[in-house]
Motif scaffolding. Sequence first.
Motif, PDB file in Angstrom:
ATOM      1  N   ASP A   1       1.599   2.030  11.776  1.00 51.04           N
ATOM      2  CA  ASP A   1       2.214   2.032  12.890  1.00 51.04           C
ATOM      3  C   ASP A   1       1.658   1.060  13.895  1.00 51.04           C
ATOM      4  O   ASP A   1       2.843   0.735  14.710  1.00 51.04           O
ATOM      5  N   LYS A   2       0.650   0.478  13.969  1.00 49.46           N
ATOM      6  CA  LYS A   2       0.164  -0.401  14.668  1.00 49.46           C
ATOM      7  C   LYS A   2       0.627  -1.866  14.342  1.00 49.46           C
ATOM      8  O   LYS A   2       0.496  -2.752  14.872  1.00 49.46           O
ATOM      9  N   GLY A   3       1.283  -1.881  12.902  1.00 54.76           N
ATOM     10  CA  GLY A   3       1.524  -3.401  12.310  1.00 54.76           C
ATOM     11  C   GLY A   3       0.606  -3.996  11.820  1.00 54.76           C
ATOM     12  O   GLY A   3       0.762  -5.132  11.544  1.00 54.76           O
ATOM     13  N   GLU A   4      -0.692  -3.536  11.627  1.00 56.62           N
ATOM     14  CA  GLU A   4      -1.955  -4.070  11.044  1.00 56.62           C
ATOM     15  C   GLU A   4      -1.372  -4.294   9.581  1.00 56.62           C
ATOM     16  O   GLU A   4      -2.235  -5.319   8.772  1.00 56.62           O
ATOM     17  N   MET A   5      -0.772  -3.516   8.789  1.00 60.99           N
ATOM     18  CA  MET A   5      -0.709  -3.591   7.328  1.00 60.99           C
ATOM     19  C   MET A   5       0.790  -3.005   7.110  1.00 60.99           C
ATOM     20  O   MET A   5       1.016  -1.996   7.939  1.00 60.99           O
ATOM     21  N   LYS A   6       1.246  -3.153   5.871  1.00 58.94           N
ATOM     22  CA  LYS A   6       2.395  -2.413   5.540  1.00 58.94           C
ATOM     23  C   LYS A   6       2.146  -1.991   4.241  1.00 58.94           C
ATOM     24  O   LYS A   6       1.434  -2.780   3.279  1.00 58.94           O
ATOM     25  N   VAL A   7       2.841  -0.820   3.569  1.00 59.14           N
ATOM     26  CA  VAL A   7       2.628  -0.401   2.088  1.00 59.14           C
ATOM     27  C   VAL A   7       3.963  -0.607   1.161  1.00 59.14           C
ATOM     28  O   VAL A   7       5.001  -0.576   1.885  1.00 59.14           O
ATOM     29  N   GLU A   8       3.748  -1.368   0.207  1.00 59.50           N
ATOM     30  CA  GLU A   8       4.811  -1.624  -0.607  1.00 59.50           C
ATOM     31  C   GLU A   8       4.699  -0.787  -1.934  1.00 59.50           C
ATOM     32  O   GLU A   8       3.792  -0.854  -2.665  1.00 59.50           O
TER      33      GLU A   8
ATOM     34  N   PHE B   1      -0.384  -2.552  -1.657  1.00 55.27           N
ATOM     35  CA  PHE B   1       0.444  -2.094  -2.950  1.00 55.27           C
ATOM     36  C   PHE B   1      -0.015  -0.734  -3.654  1.00 55.27           C
ATOM     37  O   PHE B   1      -1.344  -0.529  -3.654  1.00 55.27           O
ATOM     38  N   GLN B   2       0.942   0.101  -3.736  1.00 53.63           N
ATOM     39  CA  GLN B   2       0.368   1.458  -4.559  1.00 53.63           C
ATOM     40  C   GLN B   2       1.489   1.747  -5.314  1.00 53.63           C
ATOM     41  O   GLN B   2       2.684   1.249  -5.253  1.00 53.63           O
ATOM     42  N   ASP B   3       1.172   2.563  -6.418  1.00 47.69           N
ATOM     43  CA  ASP B   3       2.398   2.831  -7.570  1.00 47.69           C
ATOM     44  C   ASP B   3       3.035   4.311  -7.307  1.00 47.69           C
ATOM     45  O   ASP B   3       3.691   4.849  -8.190  1.00 47.69           O
ATOM     46  N   ASN B   4       2.404   4.963  -6.360  1.00 51.19           N
ATOM     47  CA  ASN B   4       2.954   6.434  -6.067  1.00 51.19           C
ATOM     48  C   ASN B   4       3.631   6.696  -4.898  1.00 51.19           C
ATOM     49  O   ASN B   4       3.165   6.533  -3.679  1.00 51.19           O
ATOM     50  N   GLU B   5       5.021   6.824  -5.250  1.00 53.54           N
ATOM     51  CA  GLU B   5       5.990   6.675  -3.812  1.00 53.54           C
ATOM     52  C   GLU B   5       5.922   7.885  -2.983  1.00 53.54           C
ATOM     53  O   GLU B   5       5.969   7.758  -1.642  1.00 53.54           O
ATOM     54  N   SER B   6       5.325   9.092  -3.710  1.00 56.50           N
ATOM     55  CA  SER B   6       4.890  10.128  -2.501  1.00 56.50           C
ATOM     56  C   SER B   6       4.108   9.887  -1.686  1.00 56.50           C
ATOM     57  O   SER B   6       3.820  10.156  -0.581  1.00 56.50           O
TER      58      SER B   6
ATOM     59  N   ASN C   1       3.273   6.524   5.282  1.00 55.82           N
ATOM     60  CA  ASN C   1       4.022   5.952   6.291  1.00 55.82           C
ATOM     61  C   ASN C   1       4.460   6.977   7.396  1.00 55.82           C
ATOM     62  O   ASN C   1       4.829   6.904   8.560  1.00 55.82           O
ATOM     63  N   ASN C   2       4.591   8.403   6.733  1.00 58.26           N
ATOM     64  CA  ASN C   2       5.129   9.467   7.944  1.00 58.26           C
ATOM     65  C   ASN C   2       4.365  10.341   8.213  1.00 58.26           C
ATOM     66  O   ASN C   2       4.354  11.349   9.190  1.00 58.26           O
ATOM     67  N   GLY C   3       3.177  10.414   7.891  1.00 54.12           N
ATOM     68  CA  GLY C   3       1.965  11.476   7.993  1.00 54.12           C
ATOM     69  C   GLY C   3       2.554  12.829   7.563  1.00 54.12           C
ATOM     70  O   GLY C   3       2.872  13.172   6.490  1.00 54.12           O
ATOM     71  N   ARG C   4       2.181  13.827   8.377  1.00 55.92           N
ATOM     72  CA  ARG C   4       2.416  15.122   7.967  1.00 55.92           C
ATOM     73  C   ARG C   4       3.921  15.402   8.024  1.00 55.92           C
ATOM     74  O   ARG C   4       4.289  16.518   7.314  1.00 55.92           O
ATOM     75  N   ASP C   5       4.814  14.530   8.386  1.00 61.82           N
ATOM     76  CA  ASP C   5       6.084  14.718   8.155  1.00 61.82           C
ATOM     77  C   ASP C   5       6.782  15.033   6.716  1.00 61.82           C
ATOM     78  O   ASP C   5       7.528  15.401   6.432  1.00 61.82           O
ATOM     79  N   SER C   6       5.800  14.072   6.110  1.00 60.83           N
ATOM     80  CA  SER C   6       6.380  13.980   4.304  1.00 60.83           C
ATOM     81  C   SER C   6       5.521  15.006   3.804  1.00 60.83           C
ATOM     82  O   SER C   6       5.755  15.038   2.504  1.00 60.83           O
ATOM     83  N   CYS C   7       4.651  15.713   4.086  1.00 60.31           N
ATOM     84  CA  CYS C   7       4.060  16.701   3.729  1.00 60.31           C
ATOM     85  C   CYS C   7       4.829  18.055   3.117  1.00 60.31           C
ATOM     86  O   CYS C   7       5.468  18.580   4.172  1.00 60.31           O
ATOM     87  N   THR C   8       4.683  18.457   2.138  1.00 57.50           N
ATOM     88  CA  THR C   8       5.477  19.751   1.549  1.00 57.50           C
ATOM     89  C   THR C   8       4.161  21.003   1.579  1.00 57.50           C
ATOM     90  O   THR C   8       3.154  20.597   1.835  1.00 57.50           O
ATOM     91  N   GLY C   9       4.580  21.903   1.166  1.00 52.94           N
ATOM     92  CA  GLY C   9       3.882  23.155   1.173  1.00 52.94           C
ATOM     93  C   GLY C   9       2.743  22.931   0.397  1.00 52.94           C
ATOM     94  O   GLY C   9       1.435  23.354   0.374  1.00 52.94           O
ATOM     95  N   ARG C  10       2.747  21.853  -0.612  1.00 54.92           N
ATOM     96  CA  ARG C  10       1.807  21.637  -1.785  1.00 54.92           C
ATOM     97  C   ARG C  10       0.840  20.846  -1.172  1.00 54.92           C
ATOM     98  O   ARG C  10      -0.258  20.396  -1.827  1.00 54.92           O
ATOM     99  N   SER C  11       1.033  19.941   0.161  1.00 55.40           N
ATOM    100  CA  SER C  11       0.076  19.189   0.511  1.00 55.40           C
ATOM    101  C   SER C  11      -0.214  19.222   1.929  1.00 55.40           C
ATOM    102  O   SER C  11      -1.050  18.423   2.603  1.00 55.40           O
TER     103      SER C  11
END
Length: 345
Positions: free
Chosen positions: A250-257, A214-219, A225-235
Motif C-alpha cells: 500500500d505504501k508503494g515500497e514493493m509490488k507483487v507479480e 514474484f510468487q506463483d500462488n495467485e490466491s 494485496n487485499n488483506g482480510r478482504d480476500s480471505c475466505t472461511g478457510r483462511s
Amino acid sequence: MTRGNSHDFLGINIKIRSDGLIAIEQHKQIDEALERFGPTFTHTVTSPCANHLWKVNENAEKLDTEKSDLFHSIVAKLLHVTKRSRPDIETAVAFLMTRVSKSDVDDWKKLKRLMTWLRQTRNDVRLIGAKSVDQLYTWVDAAFAVHDNMRSQTGGSMSFGHGMVHCRSSKQKLNTKSSTESELVGTSDYVPFAIWIAMFMEEQGYPLKKSVLFQDNESSIRMENNGRDSCTGRSRHINIRHFFVKDRIDKGEMKVEHCPTELMIADYLTKPLQGKQFQIFRELIMGWKSINSILKAIRSAAKERVENNRKVAVGTNHKMTYKDALMRTKDEDCMKDKSKTKGNK
C-alpha cells in the motif's frame, strides 16, 4: 588495506572482473572440509541432494560422539561457504543444519552426497552483478507440508540483475492448512530481508525505484494485496502479523507479480530439484546467466495467460512451459531486430 581488482577477506577470494561482475570463491575452505570428511562416493552425482532429503528415519542408528562432532564441524563450515560463495548448496545445508544435534547414519549419507558434489564442482565460482542498483527482484516460494511433521519449507532469493545477492532456505515454524497459507507465511518470513536490502541501499545513497516480489500462488497474491478482504472461511484463522506485506504494498515500497511455477527461481530453495530444472535455476543462482532471460519469460508468460483466458471459452487453452516462454521472447527479439533493420534501410 588492499587495493586492486583482487582481494582476500577471511578466506573469501573476491575478484572484480573486467565485465563489471564480482567473482567470489572459497576453494580453500572446500578443500579443508573435503579433507576432514575423507572419501566420498566413487561415482558421480547430478545434484547436491537426492529426492529423499527431507525424510527422517527416527529409528536410524545415531552417530557416535566423534563422528557426530565431525558432522557438526563440517556442516558449520559449509554454512559459512554457502552464504558467501556457494548458494547452490543452500537447500542441502539448510536441512543438515537441523540435524547437527541428532545426526544419524542417514544424515551422514546425505552429507556424503553433498561432499561428493562439492568435490565434482570444487572450481565453481559465484558471480554477482547489477543491471541497475535501483531495481530489486525477489522470488519467494513455499513447498507445502514436505516435512515429517507436516511443516512447509520456505525459499527466497533476491537479485539486482545478475546472480543472487541473497538466498535463504528455511523450515517454517508453524503448521499451515493449505499451500496458499504456506505461501503467505513464507512471504512473511522472507520479505523482511528484501526490506532490509532496500534500507541498506538507501543508506548507501541508492534508494530503490523498483522492487518486485514474484510468487506463483495467485490466491496468496490476492491476500497480500487485499488483506482480510480476500480471505475466505478457510483462511480467516491466519494470524494478522502475516499480512504486514500488504502495508508495504500500500505504501508503494514493493509490488507483487505472478510468476509461473516453471520460472520460480525460489523453487530451487524449497525442495531437492533434479534434472533440467535444477540446472537452469542453478545457473541463475550462481550468476552464470543473467536474470534478463527469466524476466522476459515471466512477462511473456503473463501475456500468454491473458491470451489463454480469452481462449478458454473455445477450448484452446495451452499451458506455457519455460521453453515456450524463452522461445517466445526470442521470437519477439527477432521481430524487433527485423523492424530496426527495415528502418535503417
